[in-house]
Design an enzyme around this catalytic site. Structure first.
Site, PDB file in Angstrom:
ATOM      1  N   HIS A  72     -16.734 -12.554 -13.848  1.00  0.00           N
ATOM      2  CA  HIS A  72     -16.179 -13.898 -14.042  1.00  0.00           C
ATOM      3  C   HIS A  72     -16.824 -14.858 -13.052  1.00  0.00           C
ATOM      4  CE1 HIS A  72     -12.218 -12.999 -16.386  1.00  0.00           C
ATOM      5  NE2 HIS A  72     -13.286 -12.419 -16.915  1.00  0.00           N
ATOM      6  N   TYR A 201      -4.414 -19.681 -13.674  1.00  0.00           N
ATOM      7  CA  TYR A 201      -3.285 -19.740 -12.742  1.00  0.00           C
ATOM      8  C   TYR A 201      -2.558 -21.053 -13.016  1.00  0.00           C
ATOM      9  CZ  TYR A 201      -5.499 -16.055  -9.858  1.00  0.00           C
ATOM     10  OH  TYR A 201      -6.034 -14.880  -9.385  1.00  0.00           O
ATOM     11  N   PRO A 293       0.361 -11.304  -4.655  1.00  0.00           N
ATOM     12  CA  PRO A 293      -0.825 -11.097  -5.499  1.00  0.00           C
ATOM     13  C   PRO A 293      -1.563 -12.376  -5.918  1.00  0.00           C
ATOM     14  CG  PRO A 293       1.192 -10.607  -6.717  1.00  0.00           C
ATOM     15  CD  PRO A 293       1.600 -10.868  -5.310  1.00  0.00           C
ATOM     16  N   LYS A 297      -5.937 -10.530  -3.387  1.00  0.00           N
ATOM     17  CA  LYS A 297      -6.577 -10.060  -2.161  1.00  0.00           C
ATOM     18  C   LYS A 297      -6.183  -8.646  -1.719  1.00  0.00           C
ATOM     19  CE  LYS A 297      -9.316 -13.295  -1.239  1.00  0.00           C
ATOM     20  NZ  LYS A 297     -10.160 -12.932  -2.353  1.00  0.00           N
ATOM     21  N   TYR A 385     -11.788 -17.049  -2.623  1.00  0.00           N
ATOM     22  CA  TYR A 385     -11.411 -16.248  -3.791  1.00  0.00           C
ATOM     23  C   TYR A 385     -12.438 -15.128  -4.045  1.00  0.00           C
ATOM     24  CZ  TYR A 385      -9.297 -15.114  -8.284  1.00  0.00           C
ATOM     25  OH  TYR A 385      -8.672 -14.458  -9.306  1.00  0.00           O
TER      26      TYR A 385
HETATM   27  P1  RFL Z   1      -1.384   2.141  -2.256  1.00  0.00           P
HETATM   28  O1  RFL Z   1      -2.095   1.814  -3.514  1.00  0.00           O
HETATM   29  O2  RFL Z   1       0.044   1.752  -2.125  1.00  0.00           O
HETATM   30  O3  RFL Z   1      -1.535   3.706  -2.025  1.00  0.00           O
HETATM   31  C1  RFL Z   1      -0.792   4.391  -1.040  1.00  0.00           C
HETATM   32  C2  RFL Z   1      -0.677   5.844  -1.444  1.00  0.00           C
HETATM   33  O4  RFL Z   1      -0.008   6.572  -0.429  1.00  0.00           O
HETATM   34  C3  RFL Z   1       0.942   7.449  -1.033  1.00  0.00           C
HETATM   35  N1  RFL Z   1       1.996   7.741  -0.032  1.00  0.00           N
HETATM   36  C4  RFL Z   1       2.098   8.913   0.637  1.00  0.00           C
HETATM   37  N2  RFL Z   1       1.388  10.037   0.585  1.00  0.00           N
HETATM   38  C5  RFL Z   1       1.755  11.059   1.412  1.00  0.00           C
HETATM   39  N3  RFL Z   1       2.824  10.993   2.244  1.00  0.00           N
HETATM   40  C6  RFL Z   1       3.579   9.878   2.333  1.00  0.00           C
HETATM   41  N4  RFL Z   1       4.624   9.824   3.175  1.00  0.00           N
HETATM   42  C7  RFL Z   1       3.225   8.774   1.508  1.00  0.00           C
HETATM   43  N5  RFL Z   1       3.724   7.531   1.323  1.00  0.00           N
HETATM   44  C8  RFL Z   1       2.969   6.922   0.398  1.00  0.00           C
HETATM   45  C9  RFL Z   1       1.419   6.696  -2.254  1.00  0.00           C
HETATM   46  O5  RFL Z   1       1.974   7.569  -3.248  1.00  0.00           O
HETATM   47  C10 RFL Z   1       0.126   6.031  -2.717  1.00  0.00           C
HETATM   48  O6  RFL Z   1      -0.596   6.825  -3.636  1.00  0.00           O
HETATM   49  O7  RFL Z   1      -2.135   1.514  -0.976  1.00  0.00           O
HETATM   50  P2  RFL Z   1      -3.704   1.262  -0.734  1.00  0.00           P
HETATM   51  O8  RFL Z   1      -4.520   2.477  -1.045  1.00  0.00           O
HETATM   52  O9  RFL Z   1      -3.801   0.675   0.624  1.00  0.00           O
HETATM   53  O10 RFL Z   1      -4.141   0.175  -1.828  1.00  0.00           O
HETATM   54  C11 RFL Z   1      -3.616  -1.129  -1.808  1.00  0.00           C
HETATM   55  C12 RFL Z   1      -3.568  -1.715  -3.231  1.00  0.00           C
HETATM   56  O11 RFL Z   1      -2.949  -0.785  -4.088  1.00  0.00           O
HETATM   57  C13 RFL Z   1      -2.813  -3.052  -3.278  1.00  0.00           C
HETATM   58  O12 RFL Z   1      -3.195  -3.857  -2.180  1.00  0.00           O
HETATM   59  C14 RFL Z   1      -3.090  -3.852  -4.580  1.00  0.00           C
HETATM   60  O13 RFL Z   1      -2.602  -3.175  -5.699  1.00  0.00           O
HETATM   61  C15 RFL Z   1      -2.452  -5.240  -4.516  1.00  0.00           C
HETATM   62  N6  RFL Z   1      -2.621  -6.041  -5.754  1.00  0.00           N
HETATM   63  C16 RFL Z   1      -3.807  -6.711  -6.015  1.00  0.00           C
HETATM   64  N7  RFL Z   1      -4.855  -6.602  -5.182  1.00  0.00           N
HETATM   65  C17 RFL Z   1      -6.045  -7.230  -5.477  1.00  0.00           C
HETATM   66  O14 RFL Z   1      -6.988  -7.127  -4.673  1.00  0.00           O
HETATM   67  N8  RFL Z   1      -6.242  -7.944  -6.640  1.00  0.00           N
HETATM   68  C18 RFL Z   1      -5.247  -8.091  -7.541  1.00  0.00           C
HETATM   69  O15 RFL Z   1      -5.488  -8.688  -8.587  1.00  0.00           O
HETATM   70  C19 RFL Z   1      -3.959  -7.493  -7.250  1.00  0.00           C
HETATM   71  N9  RFL Z   1      -2.946  -7.594  -8.111  1.00  0.00           N
HETATM   72  C20 RFL Z   1      -1.573  -6.153  -6.660  1.00  0.00           C
HETATM   73  C21 RFL Z   1      -1.766  -6.946  -7.848  1.00  0.00           C
HETATM   74  C22 RFL Z   1      -0.356  -5.502  -6.446  1.00  0.00           C
HETATM   75  C23 RFL Z   1       0.657  -5.665  -7.365  1.00  0.00           C
HETATM   76  N10 RFL Z   1       1.880  -4.975  -7.088  1.00  0.00           N
HETATM   77  C24 RFL Z   1       2.558  -4.171  -8.016  1.00  0.00           C
HETATM   78  C25 RFL Z   1       2.331  -4.817  -5.701  1.00  0.00           C
HETATM   79  C26 RFL Z   1      -0.757  -7.113  -8.771  1.00  0.00           C
HETATM   80  C27 RFL Z   1       0.466  -6.493  -8.526  1.00  0.00           C
HETATM   81  C28 RFL Z   1       1.546  -6.743  -9.520  1.00  0.00           C
HETATM   82  C1  PHB Z   2      -4.164  -8.934 -12.545  1.00  0.00           C
HETATM   83  O1  PHB Z   2      -4.936  -9.019 -13.509  1.00  0.00           O
HETATM   84  O2  PHB Z   2      -3.351  -8.007 -12.433  1.00  0.00           O
HETATM   85  C2  PHB Z   2      -4.196  -9.982 -11.498  1.00  0.00           C
HETATM   86  C3  PHB Z   2      -5.205 -10.916 -11.518  1.00  0.00           C
HETATM   87  C4  PHB Z   2      -5.256 -11.917 -10.538  1.00  0.00           C
HETATM   88  C5  PHB Z   2      -4.272 -11.953  -9.566  1.00  0.00           C
HETATM   89  C6  PHB Z   2      -3.263 -10.999  -9.536  1.00  0.00           C
HETATM   90  C7  PHB Z   2      -3.220 -10.015 -10.513  1.00  0.00           C
HETATM   91  O3  PHB Z   2      -4.318 -12.933  -8.630  1.00  0.00           O
END
Ligand code: RFL
Ligand code: PHB
Length: 390
Positions: A72, A201, A293, A297, A385
């Site tokens: 994109h 957005y 989110p 980031k 971004y």
């Molecule tokens: P995770 O993905 O939470 O993984 C942590 C892992 O540790 C395990 N765990 C354990 N294992 C052993 N013993 C324990 N005591 C434990 N406790 C926990 C868990 O089961 C899990 O598998 O952390 P990590 O690896 O640091 O990754 C971070 C990302 O997952 C997170 O920052 C992103 O998903 C955030 N996020 C977004 N980030 C972006 O860069 N771009 C996006 O577009 C974006 N959209 C989002 C998002 C997060 C969202 N939610 C649901 C919070 C959209 C959403 C809706």
């Molecule tokens: C997504 O596609 O899940 C998404 C995209 C952009 C954002 C957050 C989530 O800023």
């Protein structure tokens, strides 16, 4: 049992770090609380900074992403039914990749299998000891409930916001910074063509909305909802009605709706814990910081932590140089705070805050109008971004 590095958590930060260390011939064990199926089915991030794309490509896990992902070159923002575009390519000559976190995690698990990296799933009761001694210990129960202890030089907490690792930094030393927002995001995944080729957005007086995508027949949409809302309150039809209301008419007129295949509510929070290391313990990703989110980031900050930490560990094991490990927390936090700032700013400008007064609403509209007219403001937005340099 003994390993040079034990990583707690098999999410994106834990698995990417494990892969980079294994490629440098460092012996690593990953402990993950959930099943592999569970980890691989979590629907989360969608937008990868180019730094992240480069990291994944260089570590040999880029081939599916580079085939199936969507580059994109810009994004849309809207307010008061007016939509405008910020062109990343024109303003900062960079771009982002739309490729789901689910796919990134799948690619990383495949690569770890090839490098024979040991990941133990369904471990329980993980606890850490001797963090300030030359060697530390990790104890856990394996999937059969048998207690095990591993000796290791370094423990890496990649166990997300609710993990256990961060809590081992003594409370006298650990300082946390937090902002909880008075709303969450209701997200829907649906097997329908995305309404737009680029993300939208939308700031609306009824609340924020986002039109995102995964591929040509998979859309991801979000709307701001009160923290008190329960998922049962939102039928598919009520979600689509509200989404259409909040997107600009030129877009909502074209939206194709269908049944949701995933629907969930995520709370929004900004959180940083400092320092990111103590003794032999190092933290990376959501275990140390959380962003709302809005700026896309979270995953990208997890990847930049892994960039700094993998370099530091490799320089320790390969060149016997401890310098980078000692500076890891300071180096990683300097970039983290900039991601925290951008996500907070974008959340503040784009959402409707309960109790917001007319002055605050006017300021939001002025911010967006300025952004729509000023190439300087667009350049600053785009620079953040697409991702600040490492
Ligand atoms: P995770 O993905 O939470 O993984 C942590 C892992 O540790 C395990 N765990 C354990 N294992 C052993 N013993 C324990 N005591 C434990 N406790 C926990 C868990 O089961 C899990 O598998 O952390 P990590 O690896 O640091 O990754 C971070 C990302 O997952 C997170 O920052 C992103 O998903 C955030 N996020 C977004 N980030 C972006 O860069 N771009 C996006 O577009 C974006 N959209 C989002 C998002 C997060 C969202 N939610 C649901 C919070 C959209 C959403 C809706
Ligand atoms: C997504 O596609 O899940 C998404 C995209 C952009 C954002 C957050 C989530 O800023």
């Amino acid at each position: 049992m003994q390993h040079q590095v034990v990583i707690i958590g098999g999410g994106p930060s834990g698995t990417l770090l494990a892969l980079l260390l294994a490629q440098a011939k460092i012996d690593v064990l990953v402990l993950e609380r959930k099943t592999k199926e569970y980890v691989l089915s979590r629907i989360r991030a969608g937008v990868l900074e180019w730094n992240t794309v480069d990291m994944l490509t260089k570590s040999g896990v880029g081939s599916r992403m580079n085939t199936l992902g969507y580059v994109h070159e810009g994004t849309f923002l809207s307010s008061a039914n007016r939509q405008f575009r910020i062109d990343f390519k024109k303003t900062v000559n960079k771009q982002v990749m739309v490729y789901g976190q689910t796919e990134v995690t799948f690619d990383l698990y495949e690569a770890l299998r090839k490098y024979d990296v040991k990941i133990l799933h369904e471990v329980d009761d993980v606890s850490l000891d001797n963090l300030n001694k030359e060697f530390s210990r990790v104890s856990y129960k394996d999937r059969s409930g048998i207690s095990k202890t591993v000796k290791t030089q370094f423990i890496i907490g990649c166990d997300g916001f609710h993990g256990i690792s961060r809590k081992y930094i003594p409370s006298k030393i650990l300082k946390t910074y937090e902002k909880i927002y008075p709303f969450g995001w209701l997200g829907v995944l649906s097997e329908t063509p995305p309404v737009s080729d680029e993300l939208i957005y939308a700031n609306h007086e009824r609340g924020f909305a986002l039109a995102s995508m995964r591929n040509k027949n998979l859309s991801r949409y979000y709307i701001q909802v009160p923290n008190s809302d329960k998922i049962d309150k939102w039928s598919d039809q009520s979600f689509w009605d509200e989404l259409k209301f909040r997107l600009p008419t030129e877009t909502s007129d074209k939206i194709i709706i269908g049944p949701s295949i995933e629907k969930s509510i995520a709370p929004l929070r900004s959180f940083v814990s400092e320092p990111m290391s103590w003794g032999n313990l190092f933290l990376a990703g959501d275990s140390s910081h959380i962003v709302p989110p809005t700026g896309a980031k979270g995953l990208n900050l997890a990847v930049s932590d892994v960039h700094y930490l993998s370099k530091s560990l490799i320089s320790f094991f390969v060149e016997n140089d401890k310098n980078f490990l000692e500076k890891y927390s300071e180096t990683a936090l300097s970039r983290v705070w900039k991601g925290i700032r951008f996500s907070w700013w974008m959340t503040t400008v784009m959402h409707n805050f309960p109790g917001q007064n007319d002055f605050e609403r006017k300021i939001q509209l002025a911010e967006l109008e300025y952004l729509s007219n000023s190439i300087g403001a667009q350049k600053s937005f785009a620079e953040n971004y697409v991702g600040l340099p490492y």
